[in-house]
Design an enzyme around this catalytic site. Sequence first.
Site, PDB file in Angstrom:
ATOM      1  N   CYS A   4       0.716   5.535  -4.940  1.00  0.00           N
ATOM      2  CA  CYS A   4       0.334   5.776  -6.038  1.00  0.00           C
ATOM      3  C   CYS A   4       1.427   5.368  -7.169  1.00  0.00           C
ATOM      4  CB  CYS A   4      -0.058   7.170  -6.459  1.00  0.00           C
ATOM      5  SG  CYS A   4      -1.435   7.658  -5.418  1.00  0.00           S
ATOM      6  N   GLY A   8      -0.979   0.778  -6.184  1.00  0.00           N
ATOM      7  CA  GLY A   8      -2.100   1.303  -5.916  1.00  0.00           C
ATOM      8  C   GLY A   8      -3.141   0.382  -6.792  1.00  0.00           C
ATOM      9  N   ASN A  56       1.993  11.264  -7.778  1.00  0.00           N
ATOM     10  CA  ASN A  56       2.386  10.182  -6.713  1.00  0.00           C
ATOM     11  C   ASN A  56       3.136  11.181  -5.528  1.00  0.00           C
ATOM     12  OD1 ASN A  56       5.130   7.779  -6.422  1.00  0.00           O
ATOM     13  ND2 ASN A  56       3.516   8.096  -5.257  1.00  0.00           N
ATOM     14  N   GLY A  57       2.558  10.923  -4.499  1.00  0.00           N
ATOM     15  CA  GLY A  57       3.279  11.722  -3.175  1.00  0.00           C
ATOM     16  C   GLY A  57       2.082  12.467  -2.383  1.00  0.00           C
ATOM     17  N   TYR A  93      10.012  -1.783   1.130  1.00  0.00           N
ATOM     18  CA  TYR A  93       8.916  -2.512   0.811  1.00  0.00           C
ATOM     19  C   TYR A  93       8.179  -2.000  -0.431  1.00  0.00           C
ATOM     20  CZ  TYR A  93       3.961  -3.680   1.251  1.00  0.00           C
ATOM     21  OH  TYR A  93       2.538  -4.418   0.909  1.00  0.00           O
TER      22      TYR A  93
HETATM   23  P1  AMP Z   1       0.345  -5.075   9.606  1.00  0.00           P
HETATM   24  O1  AMP Z   1      -0.657  -6.296   9.753  1.00  0.00           O
HETATM   25  O2  AMP Z   1      -0.236  -3.735   9.756  1.00  0.00           O
HETATM   26  O3  AMP Z   1       1.504  -5.175  10.709  1.00  0.00           O
HETATM   27  O4  AMP Z   1       0.835  -5.084   8.105  1.00  0.00           O
HETATM   28  C1  AMP Z   1       2.159  -5.367   7.862  1.00  0.00           C
HETATM   29  C2  AMP Z   1       2.390  -5.726   6.315  1.00  0.00           C
HETATM   30  O5  AMP Z   1       1.856  -4.979   5.453  1.00  0.00           O
HETATM   31  C3  AMP Z   1       3.949  -5.783   6.248  1.00  0.00           C
HETATM   32  O6  AMP Z   1       4.496  -6.972   6.337  1.00  0.00           O
HETATM   33  C4  AMP Z   1       3.948  -5.350   4.687  1.00  0.00           C
HETATM   34  O7  AMP Z   1       4.093  -6.470   3.840  1.00  0.00           O
HETATM   35  C5  AMP Z   1       2.574  -4.648   4.505  1.00  0.00           C
HETATM   36  N1  AMP Z   1       2.708  -3.173   4.451  1.00  0.00           N
HETATM   37  C6  AMP Z   1       3.606  -2.442   5.434  1.00  0.00           C
HETATM   38  N2  AMP Z   1       3.366  -1.109   5.033  1.00  0.00           N
HETATM   39  C7  AMP Z   1       2.533  -1.057   4.160  1.00  0.00           C
HETATM   40  C8  AMP Z   1       1.821   0.024   3.330  1.00  0.00           C
HETATM   41  N3  AMP Z   1       2.087   1.326   3.663  1.00  0.00           N
HETATM   42  N4  AMP Z   1       0.911  -0.396   2.627  1.00  0.00           N
HETATM   43  C9  AMP Z   1       0.523  -1.551   2.252  1.00  0.00           C
HETATM   44  N5  AMP Z   1       1.067  -2.614   2.991  1.00  0.00           N
HETATM   45  C10 AMP Z   1       2.093  -2.323   3.675  1.00  0.00           C
END
Ligand code: AMP
Length: 487
Positions: A16, A42, A117-118, A257
Amino acid sequence: MFSTHPYDDDHLREECGIFGIFGGADAAAHTALGLHALQHRGQESAGIVTFDGEHFHDQRGFGLVADNFSSEEVIRQLPGASAIGHVRYSTAGETVQRNIQPLFADLEFGGFAIGHNGNLTNAIALRKELVKRGSLFQSTTDTEVIIHLIATSTFATVIDRLIDALRQVDGAYSLVALTNDALIGVRDTHGVRPLVLGTLDGAYILASETCALDIIGAKFVRDIEPGEIVTITDSGIESIKPFANSPSKFCIFEYVYFSRPDSSVEGQNVYEIRKRIGVELARESHVDADAIVPVPDSGVPAAVGYSNEAGIPFEFGIIRNHYVGRTFIEPTDRIRHLGVKLKHNANRAEIAGKRVILVDDSIVRGTTSTKIVEMVRQAGAKEVHMRIACPPTAHCCFYGVDTPKRDDLMAANHSIEEMARLIDVDSLAFLSIDALYRAVGEAGRNDASPQYCDACYTGEYPIPLTDHDGGPVPAQLSLLANTGKGA
Ligand code: AMP
Protein backbone atom coordinates in the site's frame (compact mmCIF):
# COMPACT_ATOMS: atom_id res chain seq x y z
CA MET A 1 -2.60 -5.58 4.99
CA PHE A 2 -5.33 -8.03 5.10
CA SER A 3 -6.52 -11.51 4.63
CA THR A 4 -9.71 -11.75 2.61
CA HIS A 5 -11.21 -13.74 5.39
CA PRO A 6 -10.00 -12.83 8.85
CA TYR A 7 -9.39 -16.41 9.87
CA ASP A 8 -7.93 -17.49 6.60
CA ASP A 9 -4.28 -17.02 7.37
CA ASP A 10 -2.93 -17.63 3.96
CA HIS A 11 -0.51 -15.62 1.97
CA LEU A 12 -2.83 -12.82 0.97
CA ARG A 13 -1.15 -9.60 1.86
CA GLU A 14 -1.29 -6.16 0.45
CA GLU A 15 1.12 -3.54 -0.52
CA CYS A 16 0.00 0.00 0.00
CA GLY A 17 0.79 3.66 -0.28
CA ILE A 18 -0.50 6.38 2.03
CA PHE A 19 -0.77 10.14 1.88
CA GLY A 20 -2.13 12.88 4.15
CA ILE A 21 -2.34 16.68 4.01
CA PHE A 22 -3.42 19.23 6.61
CA GLY A 23 -4.04 22.90 6.20
CA GLY A 24 -3.90 23.41 2.49
CA ALA A 25 -6.30 24.48 -0.20
CA ASP A 26 -7.27 21.71 -2.61
CA ALA A 27 -6.52 18.94 -0.13
CA ALA A 28 -8.31 16.31 -2.23
CA ALA A 29 -6.59 17.32 -5.47
CA HIS A 30 -3.19 17.25 -3.78
CA THR A 31 -3.98 13.86 -2.28
CA ALA A 32 -5.04 12.47 -5.66
CA LEU A 33 -1.73 13.65 -7.14
CA GLY A 34 0.24 12.25 -4.21
CA LEU A 35 -1.50 8.90 -4.58
CA HIS A 36 -0.80 8.95 -8.30
CA ALA A 37 2.93 9.20 -7.50
CA LEU A 38 2.52 6.26 -5.12
CA GLN A 39 0.60 4.17 -7.63
CA HIS A 40 3.43 1.62 -7.84
CA ARG A 41 2.65 0.72 -4.22
CA GLY A 42 -0.89 -0.36 -5.01
CA GLN A 43 -2.99 -0.62 -8.12
CA GLU A 44 -6.06 -2.46 -7.01
CA SER A 45 -7.99 0.34 -5.35
CA ALA A 46 -7.74 3.94 -4.24
CA GLY A 47 -9.57 6.06 -1.69
CA ILE A 48 -9.62 9.58 -0.28
CA VAL A 49 -11.31 10.97 2.84
CA THR A 50 -11.48 14.73 3.44
CA PHE A 51 -12.72 16.92 6.29
CA ASP A 52 -14.18 20.36 5.59
CA GLY A 53 -14.36 21.63 9.17
CA GLU A 54 -17.81 20.20 9.67
CA HIS A 55 -18.24 17.01 7.70
CA PHE A 56 -16.13 14.15 6.42
CA HIS A 57 -16.39 13.24 2.74
CA ASP A 58 -15.14 10.07 1.14
CA GLN A 59 -14.71 8.39 -2.18
CA ARG A 60 -13.25 4.96 -2.88
CA GLY A 61 -13.06 2.75 -5.91
CA PHE A 62 -11.33 -0.17 -7.57
CA GLY A 63 -8.62 0.53 -10.08
CA LEU A 64 -6.03 3.23 -10.47
CA VAL A 65 -6.02 6.68 -8.93
CA ALA A 66 -6.58 8.17 -12.38
CA ASP A 67 -9.63 5.93 -12.85
CA ASN A 68 -11.19 7.26 -9.68
CA PHE A 69 -9.93 10.78 -9.05
CA SER A 70 -9.18 12.51 -12.31
CA SER A 71 -12.44 14.37 -12.82
CA GLU A 72 -13.07 17.81 -11.37
CA GLU A 73 -16.51 16.69 -10.34
CA VAL A 74 -15.16 13.93 -8.07
CA ILE A 75 -12.62 16.29 -6.52
CA ARG A 76 -15.38 18.89 -5.95
CA GLN A 77 -17.28 16.29 -3.94
CA LEU A 78 -14.28 16.06 -1.60
CA PRO A 79 -14.11 19.57 -0.10
CA GLY A 80 -11.89 20.51 2.82
CA ALA A 81 -8.41 21.61 3.84
CA SER A 82 -7.38 18.23 5.20
CA ALA A 83 -7.39 14.80 3.61
CA ILE A 84 -5.88 11.34 3.72
CA GLY A 85 -5.61 8.84 0.87
CA HIS A 86 -4.62 5.26 0.25
CA VAL A 87 -3.69 3.00 -2.65
CA ARG A 88 -3.77 -0.75 -2.26
CA TYR A 89 -2.55 -3.74 -4.14
CA SER A 90 -3.37 -7.37 -3.64
CA THR A 91 -2.86 -10.25 -5.99
CA ALA A 92 -5.71 -12.61 -5.35
CA GLY A 93 -8.80 -13.37 -3.39
CA GLU A 94 -12.01 -11.62 -2.65
CA THR A 95 -11.77 -7.92 -3.28
CA VAL A 96 -14.66 -6.10 -1.75
CA GLN A 97 -15.59 -2.45 -1.67
CA ARG A 98 -15.77 -2.37 2.11
CA ASN A 99 -12.07 -3.23 2.33
CA ILE A 100 -11.00 -0.18 0.34
CA GLN A 101 -9.15 2.28 2.52
CA PRO A 102 -9.11 4.80 4.12
CA LEU A 103 -11.50 3.19 6.59
CA PHE A 104 -13.81 5.56 8.44
CA ALA A 105 -15.76 5.31 11.70
CA ASP A 106 -17.79 7.66 13.86
CA LEU A 107 -16.30 7.26 17.30
CA GLU A 108 -17.13 8.74 20.69
CA PHE A 109 -14.86 11.72 20.03
CA GLY A 110 -15.91 12.31 16.40
CA GLY A 111 -14.94 11.03 12.99
CA PHE A 112 -11.84 8.91 12.53
CA ALA A 113 -10.39 7.94 9.14
CA ILE A 114 -7.33 5.74 8.80
CA GLY A 115 -5.02 4.52 6.04
CA HIS A 116 -2.48 1.77 6.68
CA ASN A 117 0.63 0.52 4.92
CA GLY A 118 1.98 -2.65 6.45
CA ASN A 119 0.55 -5.77 7.96
CA LEU A 120 -0.46 -6.51 11.53
CA THR A 121 0.72 -9.92 12.65
CA ASN A 122 -1.70 -10.46 15.52
CA ALA A 123 -4.82 -8.98 13.95
CA ILE A 124 -6.67 -12.28 13.73
CA ALA A 125 -6.08 -13.05 17.40
CA LEU A 126 -7.15 -9.52 18.39
CA ARG A 127 -10.15 -9.61 16.13
CA LYS A 128 -11.44 -12.85 17.62
CA GLU A 129 -11.28 -11.30 21.08
CA LEU A 130 -12.90 -8.06 19.95
CA VAL A 131 -15.73 -9.92 18.23
CA LYS A 132 -16.29 -11.95 21.41
CA ARG A 133 -16.62 -8.69 23.28
CA GLY A 134 -19.20 -7.33 20.86
CA SER A 135 -17.27 -5.38 18.22
CA LEU A 136 -19.06 -5.39 14.88
CA PHE A 137 -16.52 -5.49 12.07
CA GLN A 138 -17.42 -3.87 8.76
CA SER A 139 -14.45 -5.10 6.73
CA THR A 140 -11.97 -7.96 6.72
CA THR A 141 -8.92 -5.71 6.88
CA ASP A 142 -6.46 -6.00 9.75
CA THR A 143 -6.53 -2.20 9.91
CA GLU A 144 -10.06 -2.23 11.29
CA VAL A 145 -8.74 -3.88 14.44
CA ILE A 146 -7.02 -0.59 15.25
CA ILE A 147 -10.32 1.28 14.95
CA HIS A 148 -12.08 -1.11 17.36
CA LEU A 149 -9.21 -0.96 19.82
CA ILE A 150 -9.48 2.84 19.75
CA ALA A 151 -13.27 2.70 20.08
CA THR A 152 -13.11 0.44 23.12
CA SER A 153 -10.18 2.15 24.81
CA THR A 154 -10.90 3.72 28.17
CA PHE A 155 -8.50 6.60 27.64
CA ALA A 156 -9.83 10.10 27.15
CA THR A 157 -7.97 11.69 24.23
CA VAL A 158 -7.70 10.42 20.68
CA ILE A 159 -3.92 10.19 20.93
CA ASP A 160 -4.02 8.28 24.22
CA ARG A 161 -6.56 5.89 22.73
CA LEU A 162 -4.39 5.45 19.66
CA ILE A 163 -1.33 4.71 21.82
CA ASP A 164 -3.42 2.28 23.86
CA ALA A 165 -4.53 0.55 20.64
CA LEU A 166 -1.06 0.41 19.12
CA ARG A 167 0.45 -1.05 22.29
CA GLN A 168 -1.72 -4.08 21.61
CA VAL A 169 -0.91 -4.66 17.96
CA ASP A 170 2.14 -6.37 16.56
CA GLY A 171 3.42 -6.03 13.06
CA ALA A 172 4.40 -3.42 10.55
CA TYR A 173 2.47 -0.23 10.15
CA SER A 174 2.84 3.23 8.81
CA LEU A 175 -0.44 5.02 9.37
CA VAL A 176 -2.15 8.26 8.44
CA ALA A 177 -5.30 9.18 10.32
CA LEU A 178 -7.69 12.11 10.11
CA THR A 179 -9.91 13.40 12.92
CA ASN A 180 -12.08 16.50 13.28
CA ASP A 181 -9.05 18.56 14.18
CA ALA A 182 -5.89 16.66 13.38
CA LEU A 183 -3.86 14.75 10.85
CA ILE A 184 -1.94 12.00 12.61
CA GLY A 185 1.04 10.02 11.30
CA VAL A 186 2.56 6.94 12.92
CA ARG A 187 5.35 4.48 12.22
CA ASP A 188 5.64 1.21 14.09
CA THR A 189 8.49 0.91 16.56
CA HIS A 190 10.66 -1.03 14.09
CA GLY A 191 9.93 1.44 11.28
CA VAL A 192 9.38 -1.40 8.80
CA ARG A 193 7.47 0.70 6.26
CA PRO A 194 8.45 4.23 5.24
CA LEU A 195 6.67 7.50 6.06
CA VAL A 196 7.94 11.00 5.36
CA LEU A 197 6.95 14.50 6.37
CA GLY A 198 6.80 17.44 3.98
CA THR A 199 5.47 20.97 3.76
CA LEU A 200 3.78 22.99 1.06
CA ASP A 201 2.79 26.64 1.52
CA GLY A 202 2.19 26.17 5.24
CA ALA A 203 0.39 22.84 4.85
CA TYR A 204 1.88 19.67 6.31
CA ILE A 205 2.06 16.48 4.29
CA LEU A 206 2.65 12.85 5.18
CA ALA A 207 3.47 10.33 2.47
CA SER A 208 4.91 6.86 2.01
CA GLU A 209 7.67 8.18 -0.23
CA THR A 210 9.29 11.46 -1.21
CA CYS A 211 8.15 11.07 -4.84
CA ALA A 212 4.65 11.96 -3.56
CA LEU A 213 6.04 15.25 -2.22
CA ASP A 214 7.86 16.01 -5.47
CA ILE A 215 4.75 15.68 -7.61
CA ILE A 216 3.01 18.54 -5.78
CA GLY A 217 6.14 20.64 -5.29
CA ALA A 218 6.24 20.03 -1.53
CA LYS A 219 9.46 20.28 0.47
CA PHE A 220 10.82 17.19 2.18
CA VAL A 221 11.26 17.86 5.90
CA ARG A 222 12.28 14.50 7.38
CA ASP A 223 11.38 10.85 7.82
CA ILE A 224 8.90 10.07 10.56
CA GLU A 225 10.97 8.04 13.01
CA PRO A 226 10.26 4.47 14.09
CA GLY A 227 7.83 4.55 17.01
CA GLU A 228 7.00 8.23 16.44
CA ILE A 229 3.51 9.72 16.43
CA VAL A 230 3.12 13.16 14.85
CA THR A 231 -0.05 15.15 15.39
CA ILE A 232 -0.67 18.06 13.05
CA THR A 233 -3.33 20.59 14.05
CA ASP A 234 -4.05 24.28 13.50
CA SER A 235 -1.47 24.97 16.20
CA GLY A 236 1.32 23.19 14.33
CA ILE A 237 3.03 19.84 14.63
CA GLU A 238 3.71 17.83 17.78
CA SER A 239 5.81 14.72 18.01
CA ILE A 240 5.85 12.03 20.68
CA LYS A 241 7.58 8.68 21.06
CA PRO A 242 5.43 6.87 23.58
CA PHE A 243 6.62 3.32 22.93
CA ALA A 244 9.64 1.47 24.28
CA ASN A 245 12.64 1.71 21.95
CA SER A 246 12.99 -1.16 19.49
CA PRO A 247 15.81 -1.76 17.05
CA SER A 248 15.06 -0.27 13.64
CA LYS A 249 14.11 -2.92 11.06
CA PHE A 250 13.37 -1.03 7.90
CA CYS A 251 12.36 -3.36 5.04
CA ILE A 252 15.41 -3.90 2.85
CA PHE A 253 13.14 -4.95 -0.04
CA GLU A 254 11.91 -1.34 -0.23
CA TYR A 255 15.39 -0.57 -1.59
CA VAL A 256 15.59 -3.63 -3.84
CA TYR A 257 12.25 -3.26 -5.58
CA PHE A 258 9.35 -1.70 -3.83
CA SER A 259 10.09 2.02 -3.52
CA ARG A 260 10.35 4.25 -6.56
CA PRO A 261 13.95 4.87 -7.68
CA ASP A 262 13.52 8.66 -7.50
CA SER A 263 12.46 8.49 -3.85
CA SER A 264 14.78 9.05 -0.94
CA VAL A 265 14.05 6.51 1.71
CA GLU A 266 15.54 6.83 5.19
CA GLY A 267 17.84 9.51 3.79
CA GLN A 268 19.14 7.47 0.86
CA ASN A 269 18.26 7.80 -2.81
CA VAL A 270 16.82 4.49 -3.99
CA TYR A 271 18.30 4.69 -7.50
CA GLU A 272 21.82 5.19 -6.11
CA ILE A 273 21.41 2.15 -3.87
CA ARG A 274 20.18 0.03 -6.78
CA LYS A 275 23.18 1.13 -8.84
CA ARG A 276 25.47 0.13 -5.96
CA ILE A 277 23.69 -3.23 -5.88
CA GLY A 278 24.69 -3.64 -9.54
CA VAL A 279 28.30 -2.79 -8.70
CA GLU A 280 28.28 -5.40 -5.93
CA LEU A 281 26.76 -7.97 -8.28
CA ALA A 282 29.50 -7.36 -10.86
CA ARG A 283 32.15 -7.74 -8.17
CA GLU A 284 30.67 -10.95 -6.79
CA SER A 285 29.57 -12.92 -9.78
CA HIS A 286 30.92 -11.50 -13.02
CA VAL A 287 30.98 -13.57 -16.16
CA ASP A 288 32.37 -12.48 -19.49
CA ALA A 289 29.67 -11.14 -21.83
CA ASP A 290 28.93 -8.71 -24.65
CA ALA A 291 25.94 -6.85 -23.23
CA ILE A 292 24.28 -6.07 -19.90
CA VAL A 293 20.53 -6.15 -20.47
CA PRO A 294 18.10 -5.08 -17.74
CA VAL A 295 14.68 -6.61 -17.31
CA PRO A 296 12.80 -3.30 -17.43
CA ASP A 297 11.95 -1.34 -15.47
CA SER A 298 12.92 -2.76 -12.14
CA GLY A 299 16.26 -4.21 -13.29
CA VAL A 300 17.51 -0.99 -14.91
CA PRO A 301 19.42 0.76 -12.09
CA ALA A 302 21.25 -2.43 -11.03
CA ALA A 303 22.14 -3.09 -14.68
CA VAL A 304 23.58 0.44 -14.97
CA GLY A 305 25.75 -0.21 -11.90
CA TYR A 306 26.80 -3.62 -13.21
CA SER A 307 27.70 -2.23 -16.62
CA ASN A 308 29.76 0.63 -15.11
CA GLU A 309 31.66 -1.73 -12.86
CA ALA A 310 32.23 -4.49 -15.42
CA GLY A 311 32.96 -2.15 -18.35
CA ILE A 312 30.49 -4.02 -20.57
CA PRO A 313 27.92 -2.02 -22.58
CA PHE A 314 24.45 -1.54 -21.12
CA GLU A 315 21.81 -2.19 -23.79
CA PHE A 316 18.04 -2.05 -23.85
CA GLY A 317 17.76 -5.60 -25.15
CA ILE A 318 14.25 -5.94 -23.78
CA ILE A 319 11.59 -3.31 -24.31
CA ARG A 320 8.69 -2.90 -21.98
CA ASN A 321 5.19 -1.98 -23.01
CA HIS A 322 4.04 0.54 -20.41
CA TYR A 323 0.36 0.19 -21.12
CA VAL A 324 -0.22 -3.04 -19.22
CA GLY A 325 -0.31 -3.58 -15.46
CA ARG A 326 2.24 -5.55 -13.51
CA THR A 327 2.36 -9.20 -14.53
CA PHE A 328 2.27 -10.05 -10.86
CA ILE A 329 -1.25 -8.74 -10.54
CA GLU A 330 -2.85 -11.53 -12.56
CA PRO A 331 -4.44 -14.17 -10.39
CA THR A 332 -4.00 -17.28 -12.52
CA ASP A 333 -0.81 -18.80 -13.86
CA ARG A 334 -2.10 -18.95 -17.42
CA ILE A 335 -2.79 -15.23 -17.55
CA ARG A 336 0.39 -14.42 -15.69
CA HIS A 337 2.41 -16.19 -18.38
CA LEU A 338 0.60 -14.25 -21.04
CA GLY A 339 1.18 -11.07 -19.04
CA VAL A 340 4.94 -11.39 -19.36
CA LYS A 341 4.59 -11.50 -23.14
CA LEU A 342 2.20 -8.60 -23.16
CA LYS A 343 4.65 -6.59 -21.17
CA HIS A 344 8.07 -7.35 -22.66
CA ASN A 345 9.56 -7.88 -26.08
CA ALA A 346 13.14 -8.76 -26.99
CA ASN A 347 15.00 -6.15 -29.01
CA ARG A 348 16.54 -8.60 -31.47
CA ALA A 349 19.09 -6.15 -32.88
CA GLU A 350 20.77 -5.81 -29.48
CA ILE A 351 20.67 -9.48 -28.61
CA ALA A 352 21.25 -11.71 -31.62
CA GLY A 353 24.64 -13.41 -31.56
CA LYS A 354 25.59 -11.88 -28.20
CA ARG A 355 26.51 -13.26 -24.80
CA VAL A 356 23.96 -11.50 -22.64
CA ILE A 357 23.83 -10.85 -18.90
CA LEU A 358 20.23 -10.26 -17.87
CA VAL A 359 19.82 -8.24 -14.68
CA ASP A 360 16.56 -8.32 -12.71
CA ASP A 361 15.65 -7.19 -9.23
CA SER A 362 14.27 -10.46 -7.89
CA ILE A 363 12.89 -13.89 -8.72
CA VAL A 364 9.66 -14.73 -6.93
CA ARG A 365 7.77 -17.52 -8.67
CA GLY A 366 10.23 -17.62 -11.54
CA THR A 367 7.54 -17.06 -14.14
CA THR A 368 8.92 -13.76 -15.41
CA SER A 369 12.50 -14.98 -15.65
CA THR A 370 11.56 -18.18 -17.48
CA LYS A 371 9.60 -16.28 -20.11
CA ILE A 372 12.18 -13.54 -20.48
CA VAL A 373 15.00 -16.03 -21.00
CA GLU A 374 12.97 -17.95 -23.58
CA MET A 375 12.31 -14.68 -25.39
CA VAL A 376 15.98 -13.66 -25.31
CA ARG A 377 17.07 -17.08 -26.60
CA GLN A 378 14.52 -16.91 -29.40
CA ALA A 379 15.97 -13.52 -30.31
CA GLY A 380 19.28 -15.26 -30.98
CA ALA A 381 21.37 -14.76 -27.84
CA LYS A 382 24.50 -16.92 -27.86
CA GLU A 383 24.62 -17.24 -24.06
CA VAL A 384 22.18 -16.06 -21.42
CA HIS A 385 23.38 -15.37 -17.89
CA MET A 386 21.12 -14.03 -15.19
CA ARG A 387 22.12 -11.85 -12.25
CA ILE A 388 19.62 -11.02 -9.53
CA ALA A 389 19.85 -7.85 -7.43
CA CYS A 390 19.08 -9.52 -4.09
CA PRO A 391 19.51 -12.88 -2.34
CA PRO A 392 17.07 -15.72 -3.15
CA THR A 393 13.53 -14.88 -1.97
CA ALA A 394 12.90 -18.02 0.06
CA HIS A 395 10.45 -16.80 2.70
CA CYS A 396 7.09 -15.05 2.76
CA CYS A 397 6.65 -11.48 3.93
CA PHE A 398 4.14 -10.98 6.73
CA TYR A 399 4.83 -7.28 7.10
CA GLY A 400 3.03 -5.77 4.14
CA VAL A 401 4.68 -6.91 0.91
CA ASP A 402 2.68 -9.35 -1.11
CA THR A 403 4.39 -12.68 -1.61
CA PRO A 404 2.89 -15.93 -2.83
CA LYS A 405 2.70 -18.81 -0.41
CA ARG A 406 6.01 -20.45 0.32
CA ASP A 407 5.27 -23.42 -1.94
CA ASP A 408 5.18 -21.03 -4.87
CA LEU A 409 8.46 -19.26 -4.11
CA MET A 410 10.94 -20.76 -6.52
CA ALA A 411 13.90 -20.23 -4.20
CA ALA A 412 12.11 -21.88 -1.28
CA ASN A 413 11.93 -25.15 -3.14
CA HIS A 414 14.96 -25.26 -5.40
CA SER A 415 18.71 -24.87 -5.20
CA ILE A 416 20.32 -22.18 -7.34
CA GLU A 417 21.55 -24.86 -9.77
CA GLU A 418 18.00 -26.22 -10.09
CA MET A 419 16.65 -22.73 -10.62
CA ALA A 420 19.22 -22.11 -13.36
CA ARG A 421 18.08 -25.29 -15.09
CA LEU A 422 14.39 -24.45 -14.74
CA ILE A 423 14.84 -20.90 -16.01
CA ASP A 424 17.19 -22.26 -18.69
CA VAL A 425 20.14 -19.92 -18.21
CA ASP A 426 23.81 -20.66 -18.75
CA SER A 427 24.50 -19.27 -15.29
CA LEU A 428 22.49 -17.77 -12.46
CA ALA A 429 23.74 -15.78 -9.48
CA PHE A 430 22.06 -13.84 -6.71
CA LEU A 431 23.52 -11.01 -4.67
CA SER A 432 24.83 -12.17 -1.29
CA ILE A 433 23.13 -10.78 1.80
CA ASP A 434 26.36 -9.07 2.91
CA ALA A 435 26.72 -7.38 -0.47
CA LEU A 436 23.14 -6.15 -0.21
CA TYR A 437 23.96 -4.64 3.17
CA ARG A 438 27.08 -3.05 1.69
CA ALA A 439 24.95 -1.51 -1.07
CA VAL A 440 22.70 0.14 1.52
CA GLY A 441 25.73 1.59 3.28
CA GLU A 442 26.60 -0.97 5.95
CA ALA A 443 29.86 -2.89 6.34
CA GLY A 444 27.84 -6.10 6.03
CA ARG A 445 24.97 -7.83 7.81
CA ASN A 446 25.22 -7.77 11.57
CA ASP A 447 24.01 -11.31 12.18
CA ALA A 448 23.58 -10.76 15.91
CA SER A 449 21.17 -7.88 15.29
CA PRO A 450 20.46 -7.29 11.61
CA GLN A 451 20.12 -3.61 10.76
CA TYR A 452 17.12 -4.21 8.43
CA CYS A 453 14.19 -6.58 8.11
CA ASP A 454 15.48 -9.13 5.61
CA ALA A 455 13.10 -11.95 6.55
CA CYS A 456 12.20 -12.69 2.91
CA TYR A 457 15.82 -13.73 2.37
CA THR A 458 16.84 -15.09 5.77
CA GLY A 459 13.60 -16.30 7.36
CA GLU A 460 14.51 -14.30 10.49
CA TYR A 461 11.31 -12.48 11.39
CA PRO A 462 11.99 -9.55 13.72
CA ILE A 463 8.36 -9.13 14.85
CA PRO A 464 6.29 -12.01 16.31
CA LEU A 465 3.99 -13.79 13.85
CA THR A 466 1.18 -14.52 16.29
CA ASP A 467 -1.51 -15.17 13.68
CA HIS A 468 0.77 -17.21 11.49
CA ASP A 469 2.27 -19.34 14.28
CA GLY A 470 -1.07 -19.75 16.03
CA GLY A 471 0.73 -18.28 19.04
CA PRO A 472 -0.85 -16.96 22.21
CA VAL A 473 -3.18 -13.99 22.23
CA PRO A 474 -1.06 -11.03 23.29
CA ALA A 475 -1.02 -10.37 27.00
CA GLN A 476 -2.00 -6.72 26.52
CA LEU A 477 -5.45 -7.84 25.44
CA SER A 478 -6.32 -7.98 29.10
CA LEU A 479 -6.48 -4.19 28.78
CA LEU A 480 -9.76 -4.63 26.99
CA ALA A 481 -11.27 -6.25 30.03
CA ASN A 482 -9.70 -3.67 32.26
CA THR A 483 -11.96 -0.82 33.25
CA GLY A 484 -9.07 1.11 34.75
CA LYS A 485 -6.23 2.89 33.06
CA GLY A 486 -3.79 0.99 30.93
CA ALA A 487 -0.07 1.50 30.71
P1 AMP B 1 8.04 -13.85 -10.78
O1 AMP B 1 7.57 -14.12 -12.15
O2 AMP B 1 7.02 -14.28 -9.76
O3 AMP B 1 9.39 -14.43 -10.45
O4 AMP B 1 8.13 -12.28 -10.65
C1 AMP B 1 9.29 -11.63 -10.36
C2 AMP B 1 9.16 -10.16 -10.71
O5 AMP B 1 8.01 -9.60 -10.10
C3 AMP B 1 10.36 -9.39 -10.17
O6 AMP B 1 11.34 -9.28 -11.14
C4 AMP B 1 9.77 -8.04 -9.80
O7 AMP B 1 9.89 -7.15 -10.89
C5 AMP B 1 8.34 -8.35 -9.52
N1 AMP B 1 8.09 -8.48 -8.07
C6 AMP B 1 8.88 -8.99 -7.13
N2 AMP B 1 8.28 -8.97 -5.93
C7 AMP B 1 7.08 -8.41 -6.12
C8 AMP B 1 5.99 -8.09 -5.26
N3 AMP B 1 6.03 -8.37 -3.97
N4 AMP B 1 4.92 -7.50 -5.81
C9 AMP B 1 4.87 -7.24 -7.10
N5 AMP B 1 5.84 -7.52 -7.97
C10 AMP B 1 6.94 -8.10 -7.49
